[in-house]
Design an enzyme around this catalytic site. Sequence first.
Site: not given
Ligand code: GLN
Length: 494
Positions: A78, A153, A177
């Site tokens: 990532k 994400s 995410s």
């Molecule tokens: N979707 C969540 C956010 O927008 C989690 C993001 C993540 O786990 N990095 O914060």
Amino acid sequence: MNAPFEGLDATGLRDAICAGQRGVRETTAACLDAIEASQDTLGAFLTIERESALARAEELERSDAEPGPLHGVPVAIKANLCWEGHETNCASRLLEGWRAPYSATSVERLLAAGAVPVGVTNMDEFAMGSSGENSAFGPARNPWDTTRIPGGSSSGSAVAVAARLVPLALGSDTGGSVRQPAALCGVYGYKPTYGRVSRYGLVAFGSSLDQVSPFVTSARDLALCMSVIGGHDPRDSTSLELDAPSAALRGEVALTGLKVGVPKEHFPPELDKGTRAACEAALARLEERGCELVEVSLPHASYAIPTYYVVATAEASSNLARFDGVAYGQRVDGDGSLNSMFAATRAAGFGDEVKRRILIGTYALSAGYQDEWYGRATRARTLLRRDYEAAFERCDVIAAPTSPTVAFPLGERTEDPVSMYLADILTVSASLAGLPAVSAPAGFAAPADDPTKSLPVGLQLTGPHACDERVIEVAGLLESTSDDHLKTPSGGAA
Ligand code: GLN
């Protein structure tokens, strides 16, 4: 789409390479070709590192050292994990062109195990988002239906594994995410106990929540990957003084009489019907294998989203202060003063969602409001943790859907941040409590907007603190009850 390694998982691929059935260079080259061919349709990668991957493959083939546990296995990283010499831009304009001067511990450990990193994956900018659409470089697409989001994400890492472009990819999970895109793409996504995998070299978002987390296609690969990347790291002050989880599954024997807690708050009436049915069917299969289902309660579950979005934004506002045009990435000169350079760099470099989070987080920490917002969120977090402690007095693991819906169409929620935040409603609690949780493939369901389609559903299994092995074992048990994990977007078993 041609899978470059005929559906083998990481363990199977390593075994085939070590048995001399396929070469490391040949595997790496096939993998790179498949990634390049997929880019226009899927957009999973921000950079494809052909040169360094082939050089490493050659080096591994020439070496006569004992092959590591991931010998020759192509992996994807990532874009918020430092990988020395490679662009680590967090899918942000602000960090475009920034090359990491060192590797994250998790990346170093993959390399030491013999893995071959082939590229850097797409993501929501600075890991903020649930759909992949906040990437400054365009969204990745769900391989099961390219008009839909893959989740976020860690969008690109999920897509890369689901499309069988690589058998293993690293992501990061702050509030879901890795688990949420894993569910929406039909693969395994595992968030370890907080502190079980080093955060050294992970670009920080919410430091009390962030965990480096893998995507794979089998439960045995979860065990293998965690045995490689897990374990204490003195370079991360929050790293637990525990050995890495064990490399192999012990199998069903270890799980006789297991109590699986089913929290009623995570099966709310508004849960998507198909998701509910797939998860209930998966629970019934666990029951057939001798597990006992017990109803448990997480009474403060409704606090989870507001608590998470205060804690995570507060920490983000502080962590992202370092991106000011001085030490990292792009710089935009303002009117010549230092302050205007800071402002111009951040105004031009950050996307809307990142700005929104910085504003919310700064407000939540500002004088006069800190106790009302951050203080209350911290107290609510304690209540959530205690809910789990009480529930685990009655059960060994907790099972619930990972995501309230299957993958939704691209663009559907981009204008409505709150509906986007609700995609995390079932994952953020385990993050706030620091617990290990996996999303495991649990069947398929039609999306509410199109009854003709069939999209993956994930079941989330959460364990008590530091019981990572137990969670992975239960994922293995569930895996043995169906062939859901073998189904691929290109159809049929991998
Ligand atoms: N979707 C969540 C956010 O927008 C989690 C993001 C993540 O786990 N990095 O914060």
